[in-house]
Design a protein around this motif. Structure first.
Motif, short mmCIF file in Angstrom:
data_model
loop_
_atom_site.label_atom_id
_atom_site.label_comp_id
_atom_site.label_asym_id
_atom_site.label_seq_id
_atom_site.Cartn_x
_atom_site.Cartn_y
_atom_site.Cartn_z
N ASP A 123 0.82 -1.20 0.00
CA ASP A 123 0.00 0.00 0.00
C ASP A 123 0.86 1.26 0.00
O ASP A 123 0.57 2.23 -0.70
N ASP A 181 -0.70 4.50 -1.35
CA ASP A 181 -1.93 4.29 -0.58
C ASP A 181 -3.14 3.94 -1.45
O ASP A 181 -4.28 4.26 -1.10
N ARG A 182 -2.90 3.28 -2.54
CA ARG A 182 -4.02 2.93 -3.42
C ARG A 182 -4.86 1.78 -2.86
O ARG A 182 -6.08 1.73 -3.07
N GLN A 201 -5.72 1.06 0.18
CA GLN A 201 -6.66 1.40 1.24
C GLN A 201 -7.96 2.00 0.72
O GLN A 201 -8.93 2.15 1.47
N ASN A 202 -8.01 2.32 -0.54
CA ASN A 202 -9.26 2.82 -1.13
C ASN A 202 -10.27 1.70 -1.34
O ASN A 202 -11.40 1.96 -1.76
N ASN A 203 -9.88 0.46 -1.07
CA ASN A 203 -10.77 -0.68 -1.26
C ASN A 203 -11.47 -1.09 0.03
O ASN A 203 -11.89 -2.24 0.17
N GLU A 237 -17.28 1.08 1.77
CA GLU A 237 -17.98 2.33 1.48
C GLU A 237 -19.47 2.07 1.69
O GLU A 237 -20.10 1.39 0.88
N GLY A 245 -15.53 -4.15 0.04
CA GLY A 245 -14.75 -3.77 1.21
C GLY A 245 -14.96 -4.68 2.40
O GLY A 245 -14.09 -4.78 3.28
N TYR A 305 -20.19 8.40 2.07
CA TYR A 305 -18.93 8.91 1.52
C TYR A 305 -17.77 8.74 2.51
O TYR A 305 -16.88 9.59 2.60
N THR A 306 -17.78 7.65 3.26
CA THR A 306 -16.67 7.32 4.15
C THR A 306 -16.06 6.00 3.72
O THR A 306 -16.67 5.23 2.98
N ASN A 307 -14.84 5.75 4.18
CA ASN A 307 -14.12 4.54 3.84
C ASN A 307 -13.63 3.90 5.14
O ASN A 307 -12.87 4.51 5.89
#
Length: 227
Positions: free
Chosen positions: A55, A60-61, A63-65, A68, A77, A135-137
């Motif tokens: 990551d 840090d790509r 952690q976008n998974n 949501e 996720g 709109y949170t992760n």
């Protein structure tokens, strides 16, 4: 085409060999459960560090998974969130509780411990997906940590096992303060993940204690006579 031989060798039937052709070593003992538990939880933790390394080098790509809430893509996720972390500090904070609690859960049996972890993983993730802010992760192994903690705390109550109850008390003394994390605090902390991870731990303890509850009910009813 097979070639058949007319010769008969009776010695073939005197030394049975198991399927696969290998003869088991009678002096070799299987590893005790505590060793298997330590290896398993250790390897999983090392996997988390490997994922965090990837990551970091990919900006840090990964952690976008995370989860949501209430989006179709965010459902993936549920599978990935517990192995993703925001940074090294986030992972460091989760490491020791995960090692300790994961080890204690697996001690009751590898299959049972993995089943408990799977239930926590799904219930915690699905609850977060349903209730998290738009709109949170949501990422991090804390969903598992809270689930494993809750599992250890209530398991003995469902099974009526004195040893498990005592273990739950010891765990509460050391890690009970973590339970404050199920309440809203910092906007950067997923209290929903903590809460539903803990719910998943209770669900897992209930489901996996079914055999103990049935056995207890049979003893309470006693033998039945039919005329």
């Amino acid at each position: 085409m097979w070639r058949l031989s007319n010769s008969f060798d009776s010695s073939r039937f005197n030394s049975p060999v198991p399927r696969g052709g290998s003869i088991p070593d009678p002096g070799r003992k299987p590893r005790p459960v505590w060793q298997k538990s330590a290896v398993l939880v250790g390897c999983f933790t090392l996997l988390l560090y490997a994922i965090e390394f990837v990551d970091v080098v990919t900006d840090d790509r990964l952690q976008n998974n995370g989860i949501e809430p209430r989006t179709l893509d965010g459902l993936w996720g549920i599978l990935f969130a517990p192995v993703l972390h925001a940074d090294w500090a986030h992972l460091f904070a989760n490491t020791v509780p995960l090692l300790v609690l994961g080890f204690l859960v697996l001690l009751s049996g590898i299959a049972r411990g993995l089943a408990a972890t799977g239930i926590i993983w799904v219930v915690g993730g699905l609850g977060t997906w349903l209730t998290g802010g738009s709109y949170t992760n949501h990422i991090g192994a804390s969903v598992l940590i809270f689930g494993l903690l809750a599992y250890l705390l209530v398991r003995g109550i469902f099974t009526r096992n004195v040893g498990q109850i005592l273990l739950g008390i010891v765990v509460f003394v050391f890690y009970g303060s973590l339970l404050w994390g199920v309440f809203p605090s910092s906007p950067l902390v997923s209290w929903q993940g903590h809460l539903f991870g803990a719910v998943g731990g209770v669900v897992a303890a209930w489901l996996l204690s079914a055999d103990a509850r049935k056995q207890r009910n049979r003893k309470a009813i006693g033998p039945q006579s039919f005329v």
